[in-house]
Design a protein around this motif. Structure first.
Motif, short mmCIF file in Angstrom:
data_model
loop_
_atom_site.label_atom_id
_atom_site.label_comp_id
_atom_site.label_asym_id
_atom_site.label_seq_id
_atom_site.Cartn_x
_atom_site.Cartn_y
_atom_site.Cartn_z
N GLU A 111 20.99 55.58 55.84
CA GLU A 111 19.71 56.12 55.38
C GLU A 111 19.54 57.57 55.85
O GLU A 111 18.95 58.38 55.13
CB GLU A 111 18.56 55.26 55.90
CG GLU A 111 18.49 53.87 55.29
CD GLU A 111 17.99 53.87 53.85
OE1 GLU A 111 17.48 54.92 53.39
OE2 GLU A 111 18.10 52.82 53.19
N GLY A 116 15.49 52.52 56.37
CA GLY A 116 15.29 51.65 55.23
C GLY A 116 15.89 50.28 55.47
O GLY A 116 16.34 49.94 56.58
N GLU A 118 18.75 60.14 52.99
CA GLU A 118 17.40 60.71 52.98
C GLU A 118 17.33 62.12 53.55
O GLU A 118 16.39 62.86 53.23
CB GLU A 118 16.45 59.79 53.75
CG GLU A 118 16.29 58.43 53.10
CD GLU A 118 15.24 57.56 53.77
OE1 GLU A 118 14.72 56.65 53.11
OE2 GLU A 118 14.94 57.81 54.97
N GLU A 167 13.99 60.53 48.43
CA GLU A 167 13.25 59.58 49.26
C GLU A 167 12.31 60.25 50.25
O GLU A 167 11.20 59.77 50.50
CB GLU A 167 14.25 58.70 50.02
CG GLU A 167 15.05 57.76 49.14
CD GLU A 167 14.18 56.68 48.53
OE1 GLU A 167 13.32 56.13 49.24
OE2 GLU A 167 14.35 56.39 47.34
#
Length: 239
Positions: free
Chosen positions: A115, A69, A119, A180
């Motif tokens: 991330e 991201g 995630e 996500e």
């Protein structure tokens, strides 16, 4: 650019035209972003972690992608348990604006680690530093860079890092879905038919496979494929 690089650039050009032919958005400056290809090499064919983005995302909805991201401002200031290798940090500074300095390069590695935690619920912070984010990024290699072309709903200047699960003490069985990314999957790098992958994900997987074929240890000093859009087509350049 060699023939293989031309094929990869053509794939990206075709992918953008197919998925966004009716989408024209105002010019946007690309945001710095990072993705991490986490590779499990326990089996004969290495596997890499991907997950499915939700259908409501403006950027690559319902596609399988690597965790990653945008770089947040705080990422530049986050402490590291272990820093990037010097040659990787130097590579990240190539072909960047004058204001893009060492802290921004380090921030990209932090963003990739953050991330991965957000995630996939997989922390790269050593136990003695928990619960604070303080990742060990010393095993990150810089694999590729790609800039989203103009006219897209989101534009990113993405740096793709790669490391091995055994180097960072990551157990592939412990990854969990998040808001996500769903359906987290360890995808064999040479067999991804049946998964809706963006063109850039396919291309970077191919770059990874070629790098592993050349040297299964993935040295830290290799040339980096750089994909960017020029005159209506993608270009692949080694930097």
């Amino acid at each position: 650019m060699n023939a293989g690089g031309s094929v990869k650039a053509d794939l990206l050009t075709e992918d953008v035209a197919r998925r966004h032919e009716d989408m024209r958005h105002p010019p946007r400056r690309p945001k710095d972003a990072a993705s991490l290809l986490l590779v499990d090499r326990q089996k004969k064919t290495p596997r890499v972690l991907v997950g499915k983005r939700g259908k409501g995302h403006a950027f690559m909805p319902a596609m399988y992608v690597f965790p990653g991201g945008r770089r947040d401002p705080n990422d530049n200031r986050t402490a590291l348990a272990q820093p990037l290798k010097g040659e990787v940090a130097e590579q990240l500074l190539r072909r960047t604006a004058a204001q893009f300095g060492e802290s921004a390069a380090r921030g990209l590695a932090v963003a990739a680690a953050r991330e991965m935690m957000e995630e996939a619920h997989l922390s790269l912070t050593p136990a003695e530093h928990t619960p604070n984010l303080c990742p060990d990024v010393s095993h990150f290699r810089y694999l590729a860079r790609a800039i989203t072309p103009p006219g897209m709903p989101r534009r990113f200047d993405t740096r793709f890092f790669v490391c091995f699960t055994d180097e960072v003490g990551a157990d592939p069985a412990t990854v969990r879905d998040s808001d996500e990314l769903q359906d987290l999957t360890w995808l064999p790098i040479d067999r991804h038919e049946g998964y809706p992958l963006p063109g850039i994900t396919k291309v970077v997987l191919t770059d990874l496979q070629e790098a592993l074929d050349a040297d299964h240890t993935l040295p830290f000093h290799s040339k980096i494929p750089y994909y960017y859009y020029r005159n209506g087509r993608f270009v692949r350049e080694l930097i």
